[in-house]
Design a protein around this motif. Structure first.
Motif, PDB file in Angstrom:
ATOM      1  N   ASP A  15       0.682  -1.160   0.034  1.00 54.55           N
ATOM      2  CA  ASP A  15       0.069   0.002   0.210  1.00 54.55           C
ATOM      3  C   ASP A  15       0.842   1.247   0.126  1.00 54.55           C
ATOM      4  O   ASP A  15       0.521   2.221  -0.699  1.00 54.55           O
ATOM      5  N   ARG A  16       1.907   1.077   0.774  1.00 54.05           N
ATOM      6  CA  ARG A  16       2.726   2.348   0.791  1.00 54.05           C
ATOM      7  C   ARG A  16       3.345   2.479  -0.560  1.00 54.05           C
ATOM      8  O   ARG A  16       3.480   3.754  -0.968  1.00 54.05           O
ATOM      9  N   ALA A  17       3.919   1.509  -1.201  1.00 50.24           N
ATOM     10  CA  ALA A  17       4.482   1.636  -2.659  1.00 50.24           C
ATOM     11  C   ALA A  17       3.322   2.318  -3.628  1.00 50.24           C
ATOM     12  O   ALA A  17       3.709   2.982  -4.279  1.00 50.24           O
ATOM     13  N   ILE A  18       2.155   1.593  -3.364  1.00 55.75           N
ATOM     14  CA  ILE A  18       1.248   2.372  -4.501  1.00 55.75           C
ATOM     15  C   ILE A  18       0.823   3.701  -4.120  1.00 55.75           C
ATOM     16  O   ILE A  18       0.786   4.301  -5.007  1.00 55.75           O
ATOM     17  N   ASP A  19       1.064   4.153  -2.970  1.00 52.71           N
ATOM     18  CA  ASP A  19       0.778   5.394  -2.408  1.00 52.71           C
ATOM     19  C   ASP A  19       1.770   6.318  -3.053  1.00 52.71           C
ATOM     20  O   ASP A  19       1.518   7.514  -3.871  1.00 52.71           O
ATOM     21  N   GLY A  20       3.139   5.844  -3.016  1.00 46.98           N
ATOM     22  CA  GLY A  20       3.931   6.603  -3.744  1.00 46.98           C
ATOM     23  C   GLY A  20       4.092   6.606  -5.601  1.00 46.98           C
ATOM     24  O   GLY A  20       4.654   7.552  -5.962  1.00 46.98           O
ATOM     25  N   MET A  21       3.666   5.603  -5.925  1.00 48.09           N
ATOM     26  CA  MET A  21       3.441   5.741  -7.397  1.00 48.09           C
ATOM     27  C   MET A  21       2.140   6.491  -8.013  1.00 48.09           C
ATOM     28  O   MET A  21       2.493   6.653  -9.214  1.00 48.09           O
ATOM     29  N   ILE A  22       1.313   6.739  -7.081  1.00 52.62           N
ATOM     30  CA  ILE A  22      -0.093   7.019  -7.864  1.00 52.62           C
ATOM     31  C   ILE A  22       0.391   8.528  -8.512  1.00 52.62           C
ATOM     32  O   ILE A  22      -0.176   8.706  -9.609  1.00 52.62           O
ATOM     33  N   PRO A  23       0.962   9.423  -7.961  1.00 53.33           N
ATOM     34  CA  PRO A  23       1.158  10.854  -8.380  1.00 53.33           C
ATOM     35  C   PRO A  23       1.972  10.579  -9.675  1.00 53.33           C
ATOM     36  O   PRO A  23       1.969  11.309 -10.617  1.00 53.33           O
ATOM     37  N   VAL A  24       3.212   9.735  -9.452  1.00 51.23           N
ATOM     38  CA  VAL A  24       3.809   9.379 -10.794  1.00 51.23           C
ATOM     39  C   VAL A  24       3.334   8.943 -11.715  1.00 51.23           C
ATOM     40  O   VAL A  24       3.394   9.551 -12.833  1.00 51.23           O
ATOM     41  N   LEU A  25       2.515   8.188 -11.717  1.00 51.53           N
ATOM     42  CA  LEU A  25       1.720   7.569 -13.044  1.00 51.53           C
ATOM     43  C   LEU A  25       0.288   8.153 -13.232  1.00 51.53           C
ATOM     44  O   LEU A  25      -0.065   8.325 -14.390  1.00 51.53           O
ATOM     45  N   SER A  26       0.088   9.141 -12.463  1.00 52.68           N
ATOM     46  CA  SER A  26      -0.858  10.070 -12.757  1.00 52.68           C
ATOM     47  C   SER A  26      -0.460  11.179 -13.721  1.00 52.68           C
ATOM     48  O   SER A  26      -1.392  11.625 -14.846  1.00 52.68           O
ATOM     49  N   ALA A  27       0.763  11.500 -13.732  1.00 54.33           N
ATOM     50  CA  ALA A  27       1.729  12.503 -14.386  1.00 54.33           C
ATOM     51  C   ALA A  27       1.909  12.010 -15.723  1.00 54.33           C
ATOM     52  O   ALA A  27       1.960  12.491 -16.685  1.00 54.33           O
ATOM     53  N   GLN A  28       2.502  10.523 -15.684  1.00 57.53           N
ATOM     54  CA  GLN A  28       3.067   9.947 -16.773  1.00 57.53           C
ATOM     55  C   GLN A  28       2.523   8.453 -16.863  1.00 57.53           C
ATOM     56  O   GLN A  28       2.886   7.597 -16.635  1.00 57.53           O
ATOM     57  N   PRO A  29       1.353   8.428 -17.489  1.00 57.52           N
ATOM     58  CA  PRO A  29       0.596   7.238 -17.421  1.00 57.52           C
ATOM     59  C   PRO A  29       1.451   6.141 -18.427  1.00 57.52           C
ATOM     60  O   PRO A  29       2.279   6.595 -19.203  1.00 57.52           O
ATOM     61  N   ASN A  30       1.307   4.750 -18.278  1.00 59.23           N
ATOM     62  CA  ASN A  30       2.063   3.621 -18.921  1.00 59.23           C
ATOM     63  C   ASN A  30       1.173   2.679 -18.896  1.00 59.23           C
ATOM     64  O   ASN A  30      -0.029   2.501 -18.885  1.00 59.23           O
ATOM     65  N   HIS A  31       1.823   1.366 -19.359  1.00 60.79           N
ATOM     66  CA  HIS A  31       1.218   0.154 -19.550  1.00 60.79           C
ATOM     67  C   HIS A  31       1.098  -0.701 -18.216  1.00 60.79           C
ATOM     68  O   HIS A  31       0.658  -1.875 -18.523  1.00 60.79           O
ATOM     69  N   SER A  32       1.590  -0.081 -17.267  1.00 65.28           N
ATOM     70  CA  SER A  32       1.799  -0.871 -15.981  1.00 65.28           C
ATOM     71  C   SER A  32       0.350  -0.974 -15.433  1.00 65.28           C
ATOM     72  O   SER A  32      -0.684  -0.458 -15.496  1.00 65.28           O
ATOM     73  N   LEU A  33       0.116  -2.184 -14.525  1.00 66.74           N
ATOM     74  CA  LEU A  33      -0.990  -2.633 -14.102  1.00 66.74           C
ATOM     75  C   LEU A  33      -1.733  -1.502 -13.152  1.00 66.74           C
ATOM     76  O   LEU A  33      -2.847  -1.059 -13.234  1.00 66.74           O
ATOM     77  N   LEU A  34      -0.825  -0.850 -12.135  1.00 65.43           N
ATOM     78  CA  LEU A  34      -1.376   0.476 -11.483  1.00 65.43           C
ATOM     79  C   LEU A  34      -1.783   1.420 -12.499  1.00 65.43           C
ATOM     80  O   LEU A  34      -2.955   1.824 -12.315  1.00 65.43           O
ATOM     81  N   SER A  35      -1.082   1.823 -13.366  1.00 65.25           N
ATOM     82  CA  SER A  35      -1.511   2.807 -14.244  1.00 65.25           C
ATOM     83  C   SER A  35      -2.819   2.442 -15.294  1.00 65.25           C
ATOM     84  O   SER A  35      -3.735   3.470 -15.151  1.00 65.25           O
TER      85      SER A  35
END
Length: 388
Positions: free
Chosen positions: A185-205
């Motif tokens: 959950d902490r890792a997801i929290d850290g990547m949400i703003p990153v992938l919101s700004a730069q979407p990619n093909h990852s599962l989270l994005s």
């Protein structure tokens, strides 16, 4: 409570090697209640293949199941339209095209770097130093959690796997599982703003782009990690072991008479990394004269079905030339493993050929014990090779 015949197992022996007990069950009690697991085990391939599709009877929705309680209700624990909606949402991450156009190159780059670092050493543990690392780096890319280490990816995966198989209710195992899900959950929290700004093909994005809820996103990320780390790790190391202990099979590949993909498909049939999938009986059902009652717990034993003597010519042999068409290693119904294409690419296209190419003279350098029945693989595997 089902009226299935009772079959007793030795839990410790079953963990070390479930196949002798499963063979006996297929012969004498192919549908049996195992009190040590508090579940009815279905062990023959055709019974599994036919009944896994009957979601109105064998439901994946298990509100009190360990996976749901510990990790949240992911798409694997849903049926029908809710399951298909989430499966459709994640498809841009795991489609054959994405695997070919995006992930394969990432897998190759990471595996090249890992093997280049290790090659001069001349020895390592295939599980701890190579397979875990290759699998972890690949999963970081696919999930989008590039802000954690491969070591942490393996730790949290194993913690959740142990938690989901904790049918004995060990509180220490449960506590470790909670610690691991909190780390994710902490890792997801850290990547949400990153992938919101730069979407990619990852599962989270792609889940964020599809508008899935926060709870859905987190549960599906944890699902991907729980299966997407241990299965490639165990197959990479286990298949290396199988080929080194069956040199004639390896020679078939080197001579161009067989392929790495054939070796992969045969290995996951012969020594299933995921040996079972649980279901909840949703309505009274009779199967071969055995009555299953609502809320009975059923295990579809994929590992057993893949050694069914009535289906496979040489079920207990590792033979990459035999027909694996009937294999149910990735499931047989609507819950067929969504990561199957990525696993095939990582292992058959990238990891195995590169390991044998870049580690010349690769050989076993000690014992390689295996363990597990729900999830199975080598625990350690010392290897050596000719260093540059």
């Amino acid at each position: 409570m089902s009226n299935a015949p009772v079959f007793q197992i030795d839990p410790r022996a079953f963990w070390h090697d479930p196949y002798p007990s499963l063979k006996q069950m297929r012969a004498t009690a192919p549908i049996a209640y195992v009190p040590q697991l508090d579940a009815v085990l279905i062990t023959r391939r055709d019974d599994i293949f036919e009944n896994e599709k009957k979601i109105e009877v064998f439901s994946s929705d298990q509100p009190n199941g360990l996976m749901t309680v510990l990790m949240g209700q992911n798409m694997m624990r849903k049926d029908g339209a809710p399951h298909m909606a989430e499966r459709k949402a994640i498809f841009p991450t795991v489609s054959p095209r994405t695997v070919k156009d995006v992930w394969k190159a990432a897998f190759q780059a990471d595996t090249t770097r890992i093997l280049d670092e290790l090659a001069p050493q001349g020895r390592a543990d295939m599980v701890a130093d190579i397979a875990k690392r290759i699998s972890g780096e690949a999963l970081k890319q696919v999930t989008g959690l590039t802000n954690i280490t491969w070591q942490e990816m393996d730790r949290v995966s194993q913690g959740m796997i142990d938690g989901c198989a904790n049918y004995a209710g060990d509180p220490a195992i449960e506590a470790r599982c909670h610690d691991c899900t909190a780390s994710i959950d902490r890792a997801i929290d850290g990547m949400i703003p990153v992938l919101s700004a730069q979407p990619n093909h990852s599962l989270l994005s792609v889940q964020m782009q599809a508008g899935l809820s926060d709870a859905q996103i987190r549960a599906n990320i944890k699902l991907a990690i729980s299966g997407g780390q241990n299965e490639p790790r165990d197959v990479i190391a286990g298949l290396v072991w199988a080929l080194l202990t069956h040199p004639a099979q390896l020679q078939l590949i080197r001579d161009g008479q067989a392929t790495w993909l054939q070796a992969f498909e045969e290995y996951v049939r012969w020594n299933a990394p995921i040996g079972m999938s649980p279901r909840r009986v949703a309505q009274r059902h009779e199967l071969h004269g055995i009555t299953l009652e609502p809320d009975d717990r059923v295990f579809f034993m994929f590992g057993s079905g893949n050694r069914d003597e009535q289906v496979f010519a040489r079920p207990d042999e590792f033979d990459i030339t035999q027909d694996v068409g009937p294999s149910i290693a990735f499931g047989a119904g609507p819950h067929f493993c969504a990561g199957a294409w990525a696993a095939r690419s990582l292992i058959a296209d990238v990891a195995l050929p590169m390991i044998f190419d870049r580690l010349p003279g690769l050989r076993l350098d000690g014992e390689a014990p295996f363990g597990g029945w729900a999830f199975r693989g080598p625990l350690s595997m010392p290897v050596a090779w000719s260093a540059d």
